[in-house]
Design a protein around this motif. Structure first.
Motif, PDB file in Angstrom:
ATOM      1  N   ALA A   6      13.079 -10.782   6.462  1.00  0.00           N
ATOM      2  CA  ALA A   6      11.910 -11.208   5.692  1.00  0.00           C
ATOM      3  C   ALA A   6      10.650 -10.517   6.196  1.00  0.00           C
ATOM      4  CB  ALA A   6      11.744 -12.717   5.771  1.00  0.00           C
ATOM      5  N   LEU A   7      10.547 -10.370   7.508  1.00  0.00           N
ATOM      6  CA  LEU A   7       9.393  -9.688   8.090  1.00  0.00           C
ATOM      7  C   LEU A   7       9.382  -8.213   7.703  1.00  0.00           C
ATOM      8  CD1 LEU A   7       6.951  -9.974   9.969  1.00  0.00           C
ATOM      9  CD2 LEU A   7       8.465  -9.390  11.861  1.00  0.00           C
ATOM     10  N   VAL A   8      10.536  -7.578   7.735  1.00  0.00           N
ATOM     11  CA  VAL A   8      10.635  -6.167   7.354  1.00  0.00           C
ATOM     12  C   VAL A   8      10.302  -5.989   5.877  1.00  0.00           C
ATOM     13  CG1 VAL A   8      12.255  -4.245   7.055  1.00  0.00           C
ATOM     14  CG2 VAL A   8      12.246  -5.543   9.180  1.00  0.00           C
ATOM     15  N   ALA A   9      10.802  -6.875   5.033  1.00  0.00           N
ATOM     16  CA  ALA A   9      10.521  -6.798   3.594  1.00  0.00           C
ATOM     17  C   ALA A   9       9.028  -6.991   3.321  1.00  0.00           C
ATOM     18  CB  ALA A   9      11.332  -7.843   2.852  1.00  0.00           C
ATOM     19  N   THR A  10       8.425  -7.938   4.008  1.00  0.00           N
ATOM     20  CA  THR A  10       6.989  -8.177   3.832  1.00  0.00           C
ATOM     21  C   THR A  10       6.172  -6.983   4.297  1.00  0.00           C
ATOM     22  OG1 THR A  10       7.352 -10.544   4.147  1.00  0.00           O
ATOM     23  CG2 THR A  10       5.105  -9.739   4.413  1.00  0.00           C
ATOM     24  N   ALA A  11       6.531  -6.414   5.438  1.00  0.00           N
ATOM     25  CA  ALA A  11       5.818  -5.238   5.936  1.00  0.00           C
ATOM     26  C   ALA A  11       5.970  -4.056   4.986  1.00  0.00           C
ATOM     27  CB  ALA A  11       6.339  -4.870   7.328  1.00  0.00           C
ATOM     28  N   GLU A  12       7.166  -3.888   4.424  1.00  0.00           N
ATOM     29  CA  GLU A  12       7.379  -2.793   3.486  1.00  0.00           C
ATOM     30  C   GLU A  12       6.537  -2.986   2.219  1.00  0.00           C
ATOM     31  OE1 GLU A  12      10.918  -0.505   1.054  1.00  0.00           O
ATOM     32  OE2 GLU A  12      11.422  -2.255   2.271  1.00  0.00           O
ATOM     33  N   LEU A  13       6.525  -4.205   1.693  1.00  0.00           N
ATOM     34  CA  LEU A  13       5.722  -4.467   0.497  1.00  0.00           C
ATOM     35  C   LEU A  13       4.235  -4.258   0.750  1.00  0.00           C
ATOM     36  CD1 LEU A  13       7.481  -7.608  -0.992  1.00  0.00           C
ATOM     37  CD2 LEU A  13       7.289  -5.355  -2.047  1.00  0.00           C
ATOM     38  N   ILE A  14       3.755  -4.704   1.894  1.00  0.00           N
ATOM     39  CA  ILE A  14       2.335  -4.539   2.217  1.00  0.00           C
ATOM     40  C   ILE A  14       1.985  -3.071   2.381  1.00  0.00           C
ATOM     41  CG2 ILE A  14       0.603  -4.954   4.025  1.00  0.00           C
ATOM     42  CD1 ILE A  14       1.817  -7.750   4.329  1.00  0.00           C
ATOM     43  N   SER A  15       2.849  -2.304   3.027  1.00  0.00           N
ATOM     44  CA  SER A  15       2.550  -0.887   3.205  1.00  0.00           C
ATOM     45  C   SER A  15       2.575  -0.136   1.873  1.00  0.00           C
ATOM     46  CB  SER A  15       3.496  -0.250   4.219  1.00  0.00           C
ATOM     47  OG  SER A  15       4.827  -0.326   3.774  1.00  0.00           O
ATOM     48  N   TRP A  16       3.546  -0.442   1.016  1.00  0.00           N
ATOM     49  CA  TRP A  16       3.557   0.172  -0.315  1.00  0.00           C
ATOM     50  C   TRP A  16       2.301  -0.221  -1.094  1.00  0.00           C
ATOM     51  CZ3 TRP A  16       5.843   4.085  -2.399  1.00  0.00           C
ATOM     52  CH2 TRP A  16       7.100   4.482  -1.979  1.00  0.00           C
ATOM     53  N   TRP A  17       1.948  -1.509  -1.045  1.00  0.00           N
ATOM     54  CA  TRP A  17       0.779  -1.978  -1.772  1.00  0.00           C
ATOM     55  C   TRP A  17      -0.489  -1.290  -1.272  1.00  0.00           C
ATOM     56  CZ3 TRP A  17      -3.637  -4.564  -0.187  1.00  0.00           C
ATOM     57  CH2 TRP A  17      -4.460  -5.010  -1.220  1.00  0.00           C
ATOM     58  N   ALA A  18      -0.643  -1.181   0.036  1.00  0.00           N
ATOM     59  CA  ALA A  18      -1.842  -0.550   0.600  1.00  0.00           C
ATOM     60  C   ALA A  18      -1.926   0.923   0.193  1.00  0.00           C
ATOM     61  CB  ALA A  18      -1.833  -0.682   2.121  1.00  0.00           C
ATOM     62  N   GLY A  19      -0.806   1.626   0.269  1.00  0.00           N
ATOM     63  CA  GLY A  19      -0.803   3.031  -0.118  1.00  0.00           C
ATOM     64  C   GLY A  19      -1.110   3.233  -1.591  1.00  0.00           C
ATOM     65  N   LEU A  20      -0.511   2.428  -2.445  1.00  0.00           N
ATOM     66  CA  LEU A  20      -0.755   2.548  -3.882  1.00  0.00           C
ATOM     67  C   LEU A  20      -2.175   2.119  -4.246  1.00  0.00           C
ATOM     68  CD1 LEU A  20       2.672   1.278  -5.228  1.00  0.00           C
ATOM     69  CD2 LEU A  20       1.791   3.624  -5.304  1.00  0.00           C
ATOM     70  N   SER A  21      -2.704   1.110  -3.567  1.00  0.00           N
ATOM     71  CA  SER A  21      -4.085   0.688  -3.810  1.00  0.00           C
ATOM     72  C   SER A  21      -5.067   1.785  -3.420  1.00  0.00           C
ATOM     73  CB  SER A  21      -4.413  -0.583  -3.029  1.00  0.00           C
ATOM     74  OG  SER A  21      -3.659  -1.653  -3.497  1.00  0.00           O
ATOM     75  N   LEU A  22      -4.826   2.400  -2.284  1.00  0.00           N
ATOM     76  CA  LEU A  22      -5.685   3.497  -1.846  1.00  0.00           C
ATOM     77  C   LEU A  22      -5.621   4.662  -2.827  1.00  0.00           C
ATOM     78  CD1 LEU A  22      -7.538   4.657   0.334  1.00  0.00           C
ATOM     79  CD2 LEU A  22      -5.498   5.537   1.467  1.00  0.00           C
ATOM     80  N   PHE A  23      -4.427   4.988  -3.298  1.00  0.00           N
ATOM     81  CA  PHE A  23      -4.258   6.050  -4.285  1.00  0.00           C
ATOM     82  C   PHE A  23      -5.029   5.719  -5.559  1.00  0.00           C
ATOM     83  CE2 PHE A  23      -1.532   8.193  -7.555  1.00  0.00           C
ATOM     84  CZ  PHE A  23      -1.895   9.487  -7.221  1.00  0.00           C
ATOM     85  N   TRP A  24      -4.959   4.472  -6.006  1.00  0.00           N
ATOM     86  CA  TRP A  24      -5.683   4.031  -7.196  1.00  0.00           C
ATOM     87  C   TRP A  24      -7.188   4.218  -7.000  1.00  0.00           C
ATOM     88  CZ3 TRP A  24      -4.439   1.922 -11.976  1.00  0.00           C
ATOM     89  CH2 TRP A  24      -5.467   1.309 -12.656  1.00  0.00           C
ATOM     90  N   LEU A  25      -7.705   3.803  -5.838  1.00  0.00           N
ATOM     91  CA  LEU A  25      -9.138   3.917  -5.586  1.00  0.00           C
ATOM     92  C   LEU A  25      -9.600   5.366  -5.535  1.00  0.00           C
ATOM     93  CD1 LEU A  25      -9.664   1.106  -2.938  1.00  0.00           C
ATOM     94  CD2 LEU A  25     -10.412   1.114  -5.319  1.00  0.00           C
ATOM     95  N   VAL A  26      -8.771   6.246  -5.009  1.00  0.00           N
ATOM     96  CA  VAL A  26      -9.124   7.666  -4.959  1.00  0.00           C
ATOM     97  C   VAL A  26      -9.207   8.233  -6.374  1.00  0.00           C
ATOM     98  CG1 VAL A  26      -8.235   9.929  -4.297  1.00  0.00           C
ATOM     99  CG2 VAL A  26      -8.245   8.067  -2.644  1.00  0.00           C
ATOM    100  N   LEU A  27      -8.287   7.838  -7.234  1.00  0.00           N
ATOM    101  CA  LEU A  27      -8.282   8.360  -8.596  1.00  0.00           C
ATOM    102  C   LEU A  27      -9.393   7.779  -9.464  1.00  0.00           C
ATOM    103  CD1 LEU A  27      -4.460   8.417  -9.406  1.00  0.00           C
ATOM    104  CD2 LEU A  27      -5.936  10.328  -8.808  1.00  0.00           C
ATOM    105  N   ILE A  28      -9.779   6.541  -9.230  1.00  0.00           N
ATOM    106  CA  ILE A  28     -10.771   5.875 -10.075  1.00  0.00           C
ATOM    107  C   ILE A  28     -12.180   6.374  -9.801  1.00  0.00           C
ATOM    108  CG2 ILE A  28     -11.880   3.636 -10.504  1.00  0.00           C
ATOM    109  CD1 ILE A  28      -9.316   4.034 -12.000  1.00  0.00           C
ATOM    110  N   GLY A  29     -12.563   6.498  -8.542  1.00  0.00           N
ATOM    111  CA  GLY A  29     -13.925   6.897  -8.219  1.00  0.00           C
ATOM    112  C   GLY A  29     -14.813   5.676  -8.082  1.00  0.00           C
TER     113      GLY A  29
END
Length: 60
Positions: A6-29
């Motif tokens: 459960a801890l590994v799954a949560t860490a994986e989801l958070i890392s994917w979410w953080a990376g995708l959120s950062l990518f979104w912010l870079v593209l939006i401006g």
């Protein structure tokens, strides 16, 4: 599901979410509040899809 998996799954989801959120912010401006909510939601859906997809491939 054990505590460790459960801890590994949560860490994986958070890392994917953080990376995708950062990518979104870079593209939006310029970021408005609504764009932050939409970006965070889209990143959450993408993180879940990435986790499920990785599990599907690794269980072959």
């Amino acid at each position: 599901m054990t505590g460790r998996t459960a801890l590994v799954a949560t860490a994986e989801l958070i890392s994917w979410w953080a990376g995708l959120s950062l990518f979104w912010l870079v593209l939006i401006g310029a970021v408005d509040t609504l764009e932050r909510v939409v970006g965070a939601s889209a990143a959450a859906v993408g993180a879940l899809a990435a986790r499920v997809g990785r599990q599907a491939v690794s269980h072959r």
